[in-house]
Write an enzyme that holds these catalytic residues in place. Structure first.
Site, PDB file in Angstrom:
ATOM      1  N   SER A 216     -35.440   7.079 -76.833  1.00 45.18           N
ATOM      2  CA  SER A 216     -36.673   7.408 -77.547  1.00 45.18           C
ATOM      3  C   SER A 216     -37.527   6.158 -77.708  1.00 45.18           C
ATOM      4  CB  SER A 216     -36.353   8.042 -78.899  1.00 45.18           C
ATOM      5  OG  SER A 216     -37.502   8.642 -79.447  1.00 45.18           O
ATOM      6  N   ASN A 217     -38.473   6.183 -78.610  1.00 42.25           N
ATOM      7  CA  ASN A 217     -39.371   5.032 -78.799  1.00 42.25           C
ATOM      8  C   ASN A 217     -39.744   4.935 -80.272  1.00 42.25           C
ATOM      9  OD1 ASN A 217     -41.911   6.626 -79.282  1.00 42.25           O
ATOM     10  ND2 ASN A 217     -41.268   7.431 -77.299  1.00 42.25           N
ATOM     11  N   ARG A 218     -40.570   3.963 -80.611  1.00 42.87           N
ATOM     12  CA  ARG A 218     -40.815   3.657 -82.014  1.00 42.87           C
ATOM     13  C   ARG A 218     -41.973   4.430 -82.634  1.00 42.87           C
ATOM     14  NH1 ARG A 218     -41.665  -2.522 -82.425  1.00 42.87           N
ATOM     15  NH2 ARG A 218     -42.242  -1.889 -84.531  1.00 42.87           N
TER      16      ARG A 218
END
Ligand code: CTP
Length: 419
Positions: A216-218
């Site tokens: 995933s990502n931030r």
């Protein structure tokens, strides 16, 4: 906002009408006073059956006027209405909106609404049937046509065992609406996106490796939610496609929750069919594991197995290439770490969207922050710089630019942006 002198504090009239959601207005009141606003609560007689005068007085730190007949020599409704910077009615019952729409002034709250010259926000809460009734919808349309902001109720649990549309949005979200309308001042009186349908994707997708692990990502979803909230305040019908966002639903928006890029694509393409604008604020993973294991991957003691990746669909490129209506405006976001403008221009051309919001990202910038700075690039070659400020400020600039494009095209059905 720190504590301010009485003269400097913005004055909010919190009108509370008689629904079970009156208890949620206590939390809204607390958020407003903590932010430094001077709040006068004007409960209707029915509201006082749910939450008593002492609670409103204690939480606001102000005497509570409940009757036109209290302190008659001071003409309380005129005094209250004139000094207000914002009147927010939360919860607003079908009854109070009907009386306000018809210009009635049979209690202190409706009398105050007639004298107020500041922005007025209604946050309706009621049973689904009452909300959907033609009479209520006509009253909502009347109030909006006169410049009031009506925040559509949320879906969810209602009184008793009922569920449906009619729930008061969460107090924290109503507080954000209040802050936004106060920040826009008299511009807050113009619901200039009324009749427009917009879709906003928000958050970051998760691409599962196995049942417990994902890539995933931030992205927190804050910018997408700010876009949704500001569009709703300006009168648009808003659908949010939220990928793994851990924030309360933006007031006035319909939220569809998704996890992966493929789910997000399906939901966005579906919603885009009826949309005047689609804003892709979500951070969509470009790749996903080629294979999703059904059982958790265990350590074997040997070399770890590499995870093979495959491409996800590029939703923004697809939306731009296959517009469901000729006047649909498609907006992308780009997070770049270097050569921000040049990278942004190249991305705008590559993806074929109308507008591209370019952020510089890195430690302490953009992600998870309530503030953002950006440049909005347009397919016609222009660029608008938005200085560091609340994500809602960027959102308002973006909706202005979107409305300009509607104004330029005139719209497939002849509607025009009113900006
Ligand atoms: N986007 C999308 N579908 C994807 C990836 C991105 O719709 N599979 C959208 C995002 O929502 C955003 C825009 O495209 O609006 C830019 O995404 P970004 O990942 O920055 O672009 P990329 O083409 O992946 O460029 P880069 O080479 O910088 O990763």
């Amino acid at each position: 906002m720190g504590r301010l002198d009485r003269a400097e504090r913005q004055c909010v009239i919190l009108g509370v009408s008689g629904g079970i959601a009156a208890y949620k207005a206590c939390e809204l009141l607390r958020l407003c006073t903590e932010a430094g606003y001077l709040v006068h609560v004007v409960p209707t007689a029915a509201a006082l059956r749910f939450v008593g005068e002492a609670t409103w007085a204690a939480l606001s730190g102000q005497p509570v006027a409940t009757e036109v007949w209290d302190d008659v020599h001071e003409v309380p409704h005129v005094r209250i209405g004139r000094t207000a910077d914002l009147v927010m009615v939360a919860p607003a019952t079908a009854d109070v909106m009907a009386r306000a729409a018809n210009g009635m002034a049979d209690d202190l709250l409706t009398a105050t609404l007639l004298t107020a010259r500041c922005p007025v926000v209604y946050a309706p809460a009621m049973h689904t049937e009452m909300w959907e009734h033609a009479a209520t919808q006509a009253n909502v349309a009347t109030l909006r046509s006169r410049g009031a902001v009506v925040v559509p109720p949320a879906e969810g649990r209602l009184t008793g065992s009922d569920t449906g549309t009619g729930r008061l949005p969460e107090p924290a979200e109503l507080f954000e609406v209040a802050r936004r309308v106060l920040a826009r001042g008299t511009a807050g009186l113009k619901p200039d996106l009324l009749g427009r349908r917009v879709v906003v994707s928000a958050g970051g997708t998760r691409e599962h490796i196995d049942p417990v692990r994902f890539i995933s990502n931030r992205s927190s979803g804050r910018q997408g939610y700010a876009l949704a909230r500001t569009a709703a305040v300006r009168g648009a019908e808003v659908t949010v496609i939220a990928a793994n966002v851990d924030l309360p639903d933006p007031a006035g928006a319909k939220v569809i929750k998704v996890t992966s890029a493929e789910e997000l694509r399906a939901a966005v393409v579906d919603a885009a069919a009826f949309a005047d604008a689609v804003v892709m604020a979500a951070a969509v993973a470009d790749f996903r594991p080629a294979e999703r294991r059904d059982i958790k991957i265990k350590k074997t003691g040997g070399e770890p197995e590499p995870i093979r990746l495959t491409h996800n669909p590029d939703v923004l490129t697809e939306l731009s290439a296959h517009r469901r209506r000729s006047d649909q405006v498609v907006v992308g976001f780009a997070a770049e770490t270097h050569d921000v403008i040049a990278q942004g221009r190249a991305k705008l051309d590559r993806k074929g969207c109308d507008l591209l919001v370019v952020n510089q990202v890195g430690e302490g910038l953009a992600f998870e922050s309530p503030d953002n700075a950006a440049v909005v690039l347009s397919a016609d070659g222009s660029a608008v710089e938005v200085p560091l400020g609340p994500k809602e400020d960027l959102a308002d600039v973006l909706w202005d630019l979107v409305a300009d494009r509607w104004g330029a095209t005139g719209g497939a059905d002849g509607r025009r942006g009113t900006n």
